[in-house]
Design a protein around this motif. Structure first.
Motif, short mmCIF file in Angstrom:
data_model
loop_
_atom_site.label_atom_id
_atom_site.label_comp_id
_atom_site.label_asym_id
_atom_site.label_seq_id
_atom_site.Cartn_x
_atom_site.Cartn_y
_atom_site.Cartn_z
N PRO A 226 0.72 -1.35 0.10
CA PRO A 226 -0.08 0.07 0.00
C PRO A 226 0.77 1.23 0.00
CG PRO A 226 0.01 -1.07 2.14
CD PRO A 226 0.56 -1.99 1.25
N LEU A 227 0.30 2.29 -0.75
CA LEU A 227 0.89 3.54 -0.78
C LEU A 227 1.43 4.17 0.60
CD1 LEU A 227 2.20 5.85 -2.35
CD2 LEU A 227 -0.09 6.88 -2.34
N TRP A 228 0.63 4.06 1.48
CA TRP A 228 0.94 4.60 3.01
C TRP A 228 2.15 3.97 3.48
CZ3 TRP A 228 1.17 1.62 7.26
CH2 TRP A 228 0.62 0.50 7.33
N GLU A 229 2.16 2.73 3.38
CA GLU A 229 3.30 2.05 3.83
C GLU A 229 4.52 2.31 3.18
OE1 GLU A 229 3.14 -2.67 5.18
OE2 GLU A 229 4.39 -2.41 3.08
N GLN A 230 4.65 2.53 1.89
CA GLN A 230 5.65 2.92 0.90
C GLN A 230 6.17 4.30 1.44
OE1 GLN A 230 7.50 0.88 -1.56
NE2 GLN A 230 6.61 -0.14 -0.09
N ARG A 234 9.90 4.26 3.31
CA ARG A 234 10.93 5.00 2.37
C ARG A 234 11.18 6.37 2.70
NH1 ARG A 234 11.94 2.60 -2.87
NH2 ARG A 234 10.73 0.72 -3.13
N ILE A 235 10.25 7.17 3.53
CA ILE A 235 10.38 8.30 3.80
C ILE A 235 10.54 8.81 5.29
CG2 ILE A 235 9.61 11.04 3.58
CD1 ILE A 235 8.80 10.05 0.77
N VAL A 236 9.53 8.43 5.83
CA VAL A 236 9.04 8.83 7.00
C VAL A 236 10.15 8.11 8.25
CG1 VAL A 236 7.72 8.84 9.02
CG2 VAL A 236 6.80 9.33 6.86
N GLU A 237 10.29 6.93 8.14
CA GLU A 237 11.09 6.35 9.01
C GLU A 237 12.85 6.76 8.76
OE1 GLU A 237 10.40 2.08 8.79
OE2 GLU A 237 8.47 2.09 9.68
N PRO A 238 13.07 6.77 7.62
CA PRO A 238 14.63 7.08 7.54
C PRO A 238 15.08 8.42 8.06
CG PRO A 238 13.92 6.18 5.36
CD PRO A 238 12.59 6.26 6.35
N LEU A 239 13.81 9.32 8.01
CA LEU A 239 13.99 10.73 8.39
C LEU A 239 13.44 10.94 9.85
CD1 LEU A 239 12.85 12.88 5.65
CD2 LEU A 239 15.10 12.29 5.96
N ARG A 240 13.00 9.99 10.51
CA ARG A 240 12.73 9.80 11.97
C ARG A 240 11.53 10.93 12.26
NH1 ARG A 240 18.69 9.13 14.68
NH2 ARG A 240 19.17 7.39 13.50
N LEU A 241 10.62 11.12 11.23
CA LEU A 241 9.49 12.04 11.38
C LEU A 241 8.51 11.19 12.06
CD1 LEU A 241 9.21 13.01 7.83
CD2 LEU A 241 10.68 14.01 9.58
N ARG A 296 11.76 19.57 7.18
CA ARG A 296 12.75 18.63 7.41
C ARG A 296 12.90 17.74 5.97
NH1 ARG A 296 17.05 16.04 7.31
NH2 ARG A 296 17.40 13.98 8.20
N PHE A 297 11.62 17.44 5.73
CA PHE A 297 11.38 16.25 4.20
C PHE A 297 12.12 17.31 3.26
CE2 PHE A 297 8.78 16.23 0.67
CZ PHE A 297 9.08 15.01 0.29
N MET A 298 11.55 18.46 3.24
CA MET A 298 12.06 19.24 1.95
C MET A 298 13.40 19.57 1.94
SD MET A 298 9.25 22.41 1.14
CE MET A 298 9.57 23.32 2.79
#
Length: 406
Positions: A226-230, A234-241, A296-298
């Motif tokens: 699912p998209l939410w998991e990707q 791929r983004i949220v966990e590596p950046l520790r958001l 942070r993401f940007m």
């Protein structure tokens, strides 16, 4: 989110065409962000209350409340990762609850940057090709009057040059009516494909949320997840958001500390619309974040932490966006470029009922996000451009002044 609500207005309409500065969403060049240096992970430290940037920002946010927005919140994140978080107005009009700093908000079309990032990661992994037609990945799915999936490339979808019609013109004309309605991504696509193509793929640029609904389906087909998991993996966990997520199907309440969002059937008659099913936005506009985490993401995206420098350069390869108010506006692969007083900036921005966000990274790597808790046409008559357009301008002015003064 852009074009997620439909309001009868003079052309160009704020929701489809975004009035002056309304289609703008911004950040900094790759080289500038890389020069800015490494960023701290996790929650960024706040500066002291004596910071002149914070004092100026407090005054600017109060000007947004004075302009009619229920609440405003903002974050300035410097290249070293430290952040200033400021809020003004009422977080809840029914109780006069103060607006919490760095609260969760729905970030609308900023979602497109997240989806584009995942697509570029898949490109780097060899699972997707930018110049391959969408028919390759979703055979038999994209077809209709003037619509040929074999002629629309992944790059066309990312860059908004596909000619696909807009689904939100149909599903988002009544935000309160859609507040508790779940609609799948495939159903959103089918609604769009029932309409004729706006133009032949690659012929020109035109903003359509359908492009990103289709990219969400592409990600799910290729990743088989699912998209939410990707987005999370791929983004949220590596950046520790900690407060950034795509709501799972059926999820209507915000998970953390947040402000209430407001919309109106008639300008000025504000009604709370915070709890809602954002499925009508999905891959085009349903992500939730905070101003600091969006910054942070940007910074991570344009700084090469999420995709390679080569991929960032591809994302920054823009086409001219057909915006009569901003002839220098460029649209790349899920990101936009625009000139402010302090130079060229990159990012996106978004509108969704209850929240408008404008955000950017400056050439020195400083990131700013401004959020207000209503859309302009909820507080001003959409038929009166003389009143409506300044409501757009004032938010962008605060972004411009804050980014360029910081």
């Amino acid at each position: 989110m852009d074009a997620l609500t439909h309001t009868p207005t003079p052309s160009p309409t704020p929701d489809r065409r975004r009035a002056p500065r309304g289609r703008i969403a911004l950040a900094a060049t790759t080289a500038a962000v890389l020069v800015a240096g490494a960023l701290a992970f996790g929650a960024a430290a706040r500066t002291t209350a004596a910071d002149p940037v914070e004092s100026a920002l407090e005054q600017r946010l109060q000007s947004l409340v004075d302009a009619g927005y229920p609440a405003a919140l903002a974050s300035v994140t410097r290249p070293d990762g430290t952040s200033i978080e400021v809020s003004a107005g009422d977080g809840d009009l029914s109780s006069d609850r103060k607006t919490p700093a760095d609260a969760e908000v729905r970030i609308g079309s900023n979602t497109k940057m997240f989806v584009a990032t995942v697509v570029m990661q898949l490109v780097e992994e060899g699972a997707v090709s930018l110049d391959e037609p969408i028919e390759t990945y979703l055979p038999g799915v994209v077809a209709g009057d003037g619509i040929d999936g074999a002629a629309i490339t992944v790059r066309d979808l990312l860059r908004q040059t596909s000619g696909l019609p807009e689904s939100s013109e149909v599903v988002a004309t009544d935000p309160f009516g859609m507040q508790d309605v779940y609609i799948s991504g495939r159903d959103l696509l089918d609604i769009a494909l029932a309409q004729p193509a706006s133009f032949a793929s690659g012929e020109r640029w035109e903003y359509s949320n359908t492009n990103y609904i289709l990219l969400g389906l592409l990600i799910e087909r290729v990743a088989q997840r699912p998209l939410w998991e990707q987005i999370d993996e791929r983004i949220v966990e590596p950046l520790r958001l900690e407060h950034t997520y795509l709501p799972v199907p059926g999820e209507r309440e915000l998970r953390g500390a947040h402000v209430e969002g407001y919309h109106a059937d008639f300008p000025g008659e504000l009604r709370e619309i915070t709890d809602m099913d954002p499925a009508f936005g999905w891959a085009a506009g349903a992500v939730v974040s905070t101003p600091t985490e969006l910054n942070r993401f940007m910074q991570a995206l344009f700084g090469g932490e999420l995709v390679s420098a080569e991929s960032v350069a591809l994302m920054q390869d823009t086409v001219a966006a057909d915006d009569p108010f901003h002839p220098d506006l460029g649209y790349g692969l899920g990101v936009q470029s625009y000139s402010l007083e302090c130079g060229m900036v990159w990012g996106h921005g978004g509108d969704i009922p209850g929240t408008q966000t404008r955000n950017a990274v400056a050439p020195d790597g400083t990131a700013v996000t401004i959020a207000v808790t209503a859309l302009p046409w909820a507080i001003a008559d959409p038929a009166d451009e003389a009143v409506l357009l300044p409501k757009y301008e004032v938010v962008m002015d605060v972004l411009d002044e804050t980014l360029c003064d910081s």
